[in-house]
Design an enzyme around this catalytic site. Structure first.
Site, PDB file in Angstrom:
ATOM      1  N   CYS A 221       0.853  -1.193   0.000  1.00  0.00           N
ATOM      2  CA  CYS A 221       0.000   0.000   0.000  1.00  0.00           C
ATOM      3  C   CYS A 221       0.891   1.247   0.000  1.00  0.00           C
ATOM      4  O   CYS A 221       1.736   1.410  -0.868  1.00  0.00           O
ATOM      5  CB  CYS A 221      -0.957  -0.042   1.185  1.00  0.00           C
ATOM      6  SG  CYS A 221      -2.217   1.249   1.159  1.00  0.00           S
ATOM      7  N   GLN A 222       0.726   2.147   0.958  1.00  0.00           N
ATOM      8  CA  GLN A 222       1.589   3.322   1.031  1.00  0.00           C
ATOM      9  C   GLN A 222       3.052   2.909   1.166  1.00  0.00           C
ATOM     10  O   GLN A 222       3.946   3.583   0.630  1.00  0.00           O
ATOM     11  CB  GLN A 222       1.180   4.196   2.209  1.00  0.00           C
ATOM     12  CG  GLN A 222       1.959   5.497   2.325  1.00  0.00           C
ATOM     13  CD  GLN A 222       1.678   6.226   3.625  1.00  0.00           C
ATOM     14  OE1 GLN A 222       1.533   5.605   4.692  1.00  0.00           O
ATOM     15  NE2 GLN A 222       1.561   7.546   3.545  1.00  0.00           N
TER      16      GLN A 222
END
Length: 355
Positions: free
Chosen positions: A147-148
């Protein structure tokens, strides 16, 4: 005889009695349910910088691969979704396949981290952890960004390519402004300067509320109604509570890093437009020349498939592989099918590139 809605009074009575039985069983069972926790695998601390800790997961057998695999997770949640419980652990599956697995734990930022920037996270913490692993192993590090954390890993690979061997990204956005990205539509309208200047660090409760409102009926009503169906099943109830505990055990976000991330990635779509800077250094995806495996979830509402598929053609590598799996943003780590398929895909891909 069935009514126009497909059931009659007797059906309704039987359903009511069944629900009453479940509720009575639940009242007996709930006192027996102990406090649940996540993080099924033993781990040892190998490096630390302030609140940020690098852990090595300890499997039942020694790793077969010499190259360490570093997991870089998002800032918004704790990293132990990848090691939620013994039968839902990406980490344990990778260890069983012979990988040497590490995770970077960001800790819980407080006011003292208010002015930490993306440069701190990438070129102090990630870089420090990579250097520590290189010193331990005597060679490059493989990185798995989620994700991030996958965005961070991409940027790091563009800036410090020589320190890495292979890069794997999971549910990682590159195009932050695809038409089906509701979170992006919201983020583009936020006055992030006013928000950060007013609040300092961004409260975890505010972020959780934002994510829940992306699917308000499903995440605020339906799943708790569904809880009634498992009140008489101790294992299922513990699984539910474990997931809830992970969801709401979220750190606050360092204000300056949040400001930079929203402005550069969501509002500026910087990876697509080539405008991202980490400190004084420009991020050029064409400099990501190492082998890359990009994994995305086909039903992901936080990182839609098109947001992740935008990676193709923007990197400098000639060795780019794309793999999709059924499931959502969380299911890709914990669903039964993902547990069978995702770790094997990662392991096979790495074995084809390094011993």
């Amino acid at each position: 005889m069935k009514g126009p809605l497909g059931f009659n009074a007797d059906d309704l009575m039987q359903e009511t009695l069944a629900m009453q039985r479940k509720l009575m069983e639940g009242l007996k069972l709930l006192p027996q349910v102990e406090d649940v926790d996540y993080g099924a695998t033993a781990r040892e601390e190998v490096w630390r910088d302030g609140k940020v800790v690098l852990y090595r997961f300890v499997g039942e057998n020694a790793p077969v691969r010499r190259t360490p695999l570093l997991i870089v997770y998002a800032l918004v949640n704790r990293p132990y979704m990848v090691d939620l419980q013994a039968d839902r652990s990406l980490v344990q599956k990778l260890l069983a396949l012979g990988q040497d697995v590490y995770v970077l734990d960001w800790g819980y930022p407080d006011r003292s981290e208010r002015y930490q920037t993306l440069e701190d996270y990438l070129l102090r913490y990630i870089d420090g952890a990579v250097d520590a692993l290189r010193a331990r192993s005597g060679g490059p590090v493989d990185m798995l960004g989620i994700c991030q954390g996958g965005v961070f890993a991409l940027c790091y690979a563009a800036l410090r390519r020589q320190k890495l061997g292979n890069l794997i990204t999971m549910v990682t956005p590159v195009d932050f402004q695809t038409a089906d990205n509701m979170l992006s539509h919201w983020a583009q309208q936020v006055d992030v300067d006013l928000l950060v200047d007013t609040l300092g660090n961004i409260p975890a409760d505010l972020m959780n509320a934002s994510y829940l409102m992306l699917k308000p009926f499903r995440l605020n009503v339906q799943k708790y109604v569904g809880l009634l169906d498992i009140l008489d099943d101790k294992a299922a109830l513990e699984d539910f509570l474990r997931m809830e505990k992970w969801i709401f055990d979220s750190p606050d976000l360092a204000g300056e890093a949040f400001r930079e991330f929203i402005k550069q990635f969501y509002q500026g779509n910087g990876l697509v437009n080539g405008t991202v800077h980490i400190g004084e250094e420009a991020v050029d995806l064409a400099k990501v020349t190492l082998p890359v495996l990009n994994i995305y979830a086909e039903q992901d509402h936080l990182v839609p498939p098109d947001a992740s598929r935008a990676m193709r053609g923007r990197l400098g590598t000639q060795d780019y592989t794309e793999s999709s799996f059924r499931g959502g943003h969380i299911g890709i780590y914990v669903s039964g099918r993902a547990q069978r398929e995702v770790p094997a895909t990662i392991d096979n891909w790495l074995k084809e590139r390094t011993p």
